[in-house]
Structures are given as structure tokens and as C-alpha cells.
Design a protein around this motif. Structure first.
Motif, PDB file in Angstrom:
ATOM      1  N   GLU A 161      39.078   4.606  49.232  1.00 26.35           N
ATOM      2  CA  GLU A 161      38.041   5.522  49.716  1.00 26.35           C
ATOM      3  C   GLU A 161      38.467   6.980  49.505  1.00 26.35           C
ATOM      4  O   GLU A 161      37.709   7.802  48.991  1.00 26.35           O
ATOM      5  CB  GLU A 161      37.782   5.254  51.195  1.00 26.35           C
ATOM      6  N   ALA A 162      39.712   7.275  49.873  1.00 23.08           N
ATOM      7  CA  ALA A 162      40.202   8.656  49.730  1.00 23.08           C
ATOM      8  C   ALA A 162      40.249   9.057  48.250  1.00 23.08           C
ATOM      9  O   ALA A 162      39.853  10.175  47.882  1.00 23.08           O
ATOM     10  CB  ALA A 162      41.582   8.772  50.366  1.00 23.08           C
ATOM     11  N   ALA A 163      40.711   8.152  47.404  1.00 20.51           N
ATOM     12  CA  ALA A 163      40.842   8.482  45.978  1.00 20.51           C
ATOM     13  C   ALA A 163      39.468   8.753  45.353  1.00 20.51           C
ATOM     14  O   ALA A 163      39.308   9.672  44.536  1.00 20.51           O
ATOM     15  CB  ALA A 163      41.545   7.346  45.241  1.00 20.51           C
ATOM     16  N   LEU A 164      38.473   7.977  45.771  1.00 23.49           N
ATOM     17  CA  LEU A 164      37.128   8.197  45.219  1.00 23.49           C
ATOM     18  C   LEU A 164      36.533   9.503  45.738  1.00 23.49           C
ATOM     19  O   LEU A 164      35.873  10.245  45.004  1.00 23.49           O
ATOM     20  CB  LEU A 164      36.230   6.997  45.535  1.00 23.49           C
ATOM     21  N   TRP A 165      36.790   9.812  47.002  1.00 25.93           N
ATOM     22  CA  TRP A 165      36.341  11.101  47.542  1.00 25.93           C
ATOM     23  C   TRP A 165      36.933  12.245  46.709  1.00 25.93           C
ATOM     24  O   TRP A 165      36.251  13.184  46.338  1.00 25.93           O
ATOM     25  CB  TRP A 165      36.803  11.272  48.996  1.00 25.93           C
ATOM     26  N   ARG A 166      38.218  12.140  46.442  1.00 29.75           N
ATOM     27  CA  ARG A 166      38.880  13.216  45.716  1.00 29.75           C
ATOM     28  C   ARG A 166      38.269  13.369  44.321  1.00 29.75           C
ATOM     29  O   ARG A 166      38.011  14.493  43.862  1.00 29.75           O
ATOM     30  CB  ARG A 166      40.384  12.919  45.598  1.00 29.75           C
ATOM     31  N   PHE A 167      38.034  12.253  43.667  1.00 23.47           N
ATOM     32  CA  PHE A 167      37.413  12.278  42.341  1.00 23.47           C
ATOM     33  C   PHE A 167      36.059  13.002  42.385  1.00 23.47           C
ATOM     34  O   PHE A 167      35.755  13.858  41.553  1.00 23.47           O
ATOM     35  CB  PHE A 167      37.237  10.831  41.854  1.00 23.47           C
ATOM     36  N   LEU A 168      35.269  12.702  43.427  1.00 27.12           N
ATOM     37  CA  LEU A 168      33.930  13.298  43.534  1.00 27.12           C
ATOM     38  C   LEU A 168      34.012  14.786  43.853  1.00 27.12           C
ATOM     39  O   LEU A 168      33.206  15.589  43.362  1.00 27.12           O
ATOM     40  CB  LEU A 168      33.122  12.582  44.624  1.00 27.12           C
ATOM     41  N   LEU A 169      34.990  15.160  44.673  1.00 25.28           N
ATOM     42  CA  LEU A 169      35.078  16.545  45.147  1.00 25.28           C
ATOM     43  C   LEU A 169      35.735  17.482  44.141  1.00 25.28           C
ATOM     44  O   LEU A 169      35.641  18.695  44.280  1.00 25.28           O
ATOM     45  CB  LEU A 169      35.862  16.592  46.467  1.00 25.28           C
ATOM     46  N   GLU A 170      36.409  16.908  43.160  1.00 18.26           N
ATOM     47  CA  GLU A 170      37.131  17.779  42.224  1.00 18.26           C
ATOM     48  C   GLU A 170      36.431  17.865  40.871  1.00 18.26           C
ATOM     49  O   GLU A 170      37.045  18.204  39.864  1.00 18.26           O
ATOM     50  CB  GLU A 170      38.584  17.301  42.094  1.00 18.26           C
TER      51      GLU A 170
END
Ligand SMILES: CC(C)(COP(=O)(O)OP(=O)(O)OC[C@H]1O[C@@H](n2cnc3c(N)ncnc32)[C@H](O)[C@@H]1OP(=O)(O)O)[C@@H](O)C(=O)NCCC(=O)NCCS
Length: 453
Positions: free
Chosen positions: A277-286
């Protein structure tokens, strides 16, 4: 749960009630293609959607095969299109403790504007509660267009959803580096099975989620109508751990207005682990050339703010989402786990009768509940138990008096008993009972439903 949930007849009391209004209340046969098509047209009209295309009708017809489809017809119109629609089906509902309770999902409730405010929706909703009982469900669930519709039938908001809007320019990742990697899904059809497994794992670990159906996963993967505009605008990315095993995926789109930076939107990020979940959030936010990230149907206790250096980058809007109705308090209360040990007597008021009564909840140190009905109520299964089961404690010290809707609000851990008491919705029958109830019903993960149905 009855597997024959499409076969039992239309609720006789409802049929009689609508009959007095000159209306026919019918269960549609899954084989009656024409009737299902007309029903879908009524549903689209009822929700103010555009007229469905033949492809949409075909797709919906396939989905309706797995649902109990009912319509109300006005013979005076000489029209195949019903004046009211409802569809329902048995579903698991994830509850605290990683288990699931037998539920009854109700959807597609519409009444034509030409026939509104004559009691048609009320008649259909009461019939759905009867259908749920016939099917053996302990609870009924729905999502609502308006928050003022379903409290009158004993439903209450039981899991809220958050819309998060993140100012991309303020994003600075403060979380750990994920050991795996994010990559695009280029073969959506080939990913279908893995996606289904991830979704099932997510549902199992999140109280408030209901069972998914295959067409839902196809839609978010863009497989439903691959040439259509929504599917072409959708990108899917997955997170694989360091061994190459997928544990999450997100389906998102970026809308751009002219030459300006885009707005990235998503409402479907399924993760079977916090790391994914965290890794996908980071992908979306960056993502570059994106000014805003808008995420819908997220948890109200999303860890995101602890993953960013600047928490004020996030604006959160919270609303009701899952509506829950308890029909069989014994089965419902025994299905979930608690922060035990402890005991409570619940005096439940239910104007529609299904769940009214006194129930003793006895929770072991391991958080497992035994529930006994203390009075002989109308509900057959509970009454049988009450007649045969000895009362474990004749005078338990703690108890609550509450409506069936207040119990629904507490059931998954969304609303604390003490909060509801402050609103006059729960009353303690002995000192200290609210504190006991708060502790027993507490959960370490806020309930969440991440789809509409
Ligand atoms: C919402 C809808 C189904 C109501 O149908 P209806 O047949 O007019 O409703 P009824 O006449 O049976 O009304 C039942 C009760 O709900 C109330 N009610 C109905 N629509 C309401 C609304 N939009 N807001 C608040 N209360 C409403 C009625 O006043 C009545 O109250 P009471 O019996 O407790 O006094 C219908 O207006 C509709 O199809 N709306 C558009 C689609 C939609 O939003 N569907 C709900 C999907 S979740």
C-alpha cells in the motif's frame, strides 16, 4: 445461507401492499433476457444515468444472473419498463478478527419520478429485510445515494470513507524504502487472476469490505470495454515484493486540462500488505507533471500522513459509506472478535421487530463471544437458542439500551458506544458500561468499504 436466493417468491406482504396501489411486484427470472433489459433501463433512468448502450445492457444482464432482481410494474402504463427496481444477493461482510459474517447486499433501489412518495421504496426495503432473513443473513448492507434514506429501516453508517486530496508539490516521502518494486501491468487479462487474489486478501484483512465479484475486477483492470474511453484512460500498476510476488495494484487515471499539469485520480488501490500500500502511494504521489492526487473511498485512518514530511499536503473529506442493518444479533455479534474479556447485556430496540430483545454478550479473554438471547423473541433461531441455553450470568453488571441502528454503528468499530451516548443514541443500564462497551468493540483497524455497490 440459502443458495437459492433467486428462487423464493416475492415477499407476500409487500406484493399485497403494492397490489393495493394497483402495482405488480415481481421477481425476474435470470432467463428472461427481455425483462432484465427493461429492468436495467429503469435502473439507469432511476439514477439519472444516460440510456445504456446495448453493450452495457449485455454486461449488466450477465451480472444480474448472480443477483435476485425485483421490479415493480404499473400495468396501467402498458410498459415493459418497471417503475421501481431493486437487486440483492448474499455476500460475506468482513468483520473485526479476520472473519466474515453472512450478509445480504441491497442495491439498485430506484423508484421512477412519476411514482415517487407513494411508499414503493419503503415496501421494497421492508421486503429486502424479509428476503435477507429468508436467505439466512445476519446483517443487510448497502451504499446510499443520500444519507437520509435508510435509517428508518434500522440501517446506520458502519464504515466511513475518506476522499484525500494531496497537493503534489508539497509531497516529500518520509516513509521507508519499499524492498520491492512498482511496475506497470501491460497484460491486464494475464493479471486478472492475481488481481482477484490480491483483492480477496485485502477484503479479508479489512472489516467493512464485502465479497467482490469478477466483473468488478475486470472493470478496474480496463477489461470490461477495453476500447472505451474510461478503459483507455486507465493505467494499472502493481507492487511486487523482492521475490517478485504481487501484493497490490492500483488503477488510476490522469486528467489534464489544456497544457496544465494533470490531476491524478483513483478509487481502486488494492493492497494485501501495508508495504504494498505504501509503495503504491509513493508511486502515485511522485508522478511528475501532476499537481493534485485525488483518492476516493480511502480509509479514515490511512497511514499516509505518517508517510509524508508535510501532513498539511493532505486535505481529507470524510463521509458515511457502508450502511449496515443487524437482523440476527446472535449470529452477528458472535461472528466478530472483541477486546475481551468482558460481558454486556444489550437491550435492543427495533421498530421493525427483527432484532428487538435482550441479549447477553460474554467475551472470553481470547476475544471470542458467546451471545444468548435472554427473552423469547419472534426470531425463530434466536428463540430456540434462548429456550435451550442456560443464562450464564443472571445479573451481569454492565449493559446498554440502544436502537438496532446504534448497534450497527458500533458493530465494526466505527462509532464508540460512549460517542453514541453523548448523542443520546445509547444509554448505559449500569455504571461503567460505556467504558466496557468501548473496550470490547474497539478495533485496531478502522472499518472501511472501498467500493460502491
Ligand atoms: C429514494 C427513492 C428510492 C425513494 O422512493 P419513494 O418510493 O419515493 O420512497 P417512499 O415513498 O417509499 O418513502 C419512504 C420514506 O422515505 C422518505 N424519503 C423518500 N425519499 C427521500 C429522500 N430523497 N430524502 C429523504 N427522505 C426520503 C419518505 O419521506 C418516506 O418517509 P416515511 O415513510 O418514513 O415517512 C427515490 O426517490 C429514487 O429513486 N431516487 C433516485 C435514486 C436513488 O437515489 N435511489 C437510492 C439508491 S441508494
Amino acid at each position: 445461507m440459502s443458495s437459492d436466493f433467486r428462487a423464493f417468491p416475492a415477499d407476500p406482504a409487500t406484493a399485497a401492499r403494492l397490489g393495493r396501489l394497483g402495482l405488480d411486484y415481481r421477481v425476474l427470472s435470470p432467463d428472461d433476457h427481455e425483462a432484465l433489459t427493461a429492468w436495467s433501463q429503469a435502473e439507469h433512468r432511476g439514477f439519472h444515468h444516460p440510456r445504456p448502450t446495448p453493450e452495457t445492457l449485455e454486461r449488466e444482464g450477465a451480472l444480474l444472473q448472480d443477483r435476485r432482481v425485483q421490479g415493480v410494474y404499473d400495468p396501467g402504463l402498458g410498459d415493459a419498463i418497471p417503475v421501481a427496481t431493486v437487486a440483492s444477493w448474499p455476500t460475506g461482510l468482513s468483520v473485526p478478527g479476520g472473519r466474515s459474517v453472512d450478509g445480504w447486499a441491497v442495491a439498485a433501489v430506484t423508484v421512477a419520478p412519476t411514482h415517487r412518495r407513494r411508499g414503493i421504496a419503503r415496501a421494497m426495503m421492508q421486503a429486502e429485510l424479509a428476503n435477507a432473513v429468508t436467505a439466512g443473513a445476519a446483517v443487510a448492507v448497502l451504499t446510499a445515494t443520500e444519507a437520509t434514506l435508510y435509517g428508518r429501516y434500522g440501517y446506520a453508517p458502519a464504515a466511513r470513507a475518506a476522499t484525500l486530496e494531496i497537493d503534489r508539490r508539497r509531497v516529500e516521502w518520509a516513509g521507508a524504502e519499499a524492498p520491492g518494486r512498482v511496475r506497470f501491468v501491460t497484460d491486464a487479462a494475464g493479471f486478472r487472476r492475481t488481481a482477484g487474489q490480491i483483492v480477496r486478501r485485502q477484503v479479508a484483512r479489512t472489516p467493512g469490505e464485502i465479497d467482490r465479484w469478477p466483473a468488478l475486477v475486470d472493470r478496474v483492470l480496463g477489461l470490461e470495454d477495453p476500447a472505451g474511453e474510461p478503459a483507455r484512460a486507465t493505467r494499472v500498476a502493481r507492487y511486487d515484493d523482492e521475490r517478485g510476488q504481487a501484493h497490490g495494484f492500483v488503477s488510476y487515471r490522469i486528467a489534464r486540462d489544456g497544457m496544465g499539469a494533470g490531476v491524478l485520480e483513483f478509487d481502486f488501490l488494492a493492497a494485501a500488505s501495508d508495504e504494498a500500500e505504501a509503495a503504491l502511494w509513493r508511486f502515485l504521489l511522485e508522478q511528475d507533471f501532476v499537481s493534485t492526487v485525488r483518492a476516493r473511498l480511502r480509509s479514515i485512518d490511512e497511514p499516509l500522513r505518517w508517510l509524508l514530511a508535510d501532513q498539511r499536503a493532505i486535505t481529507t473529506t470524510i463521509g458515511d459509506h457502508l450502511w449496515l442493518r443487524i437482523l440476527d444479533p446472535v449470529a452477528a455479534l458472535e461472528a466478530r472478535r472483541y477486546e475481551g474479556p468482558g460481558s454486556l447485556v444489550l437491550e435492543l430496540d427495533d421498530p421493525l421487530g427483527h432484532a428487538a430483545g435482550r441479549y447477553a454478550l460474554e467475551v472470553s479473554a481470547r476475544g471470542v463471544a458467546e451471545v444468548q438471547r435472554l427473552d423469547g423473541g419472534a426470531d425463530a433461531s434466536s428463540t430456540t437458542r434462548a429456550a435451550t441455553a442456560p443464562t450464564r450470568r443472571s445479573k451481569p453488571a454492565h449493559g446498554l439500551r440502544l436502537g438496532v441502528d446504534a448497534l450497527a454503528a458500533m458493530y465494526l468499530g466505527d462509532a464508540r458506544a460512549s460517542l453514541l451516548a453523548r448523542a443520546g443514541r445509547v444509554e448505559e443500564t449500569g455504571p461503567g458500561s460505556l467504558a466496557v462497551a468501548d473496550r470490547l468493540f474497539a478495533t485496531n483497524r478502522a472499518p472501511r468499504l472501498s467500493i460502491w455497490f
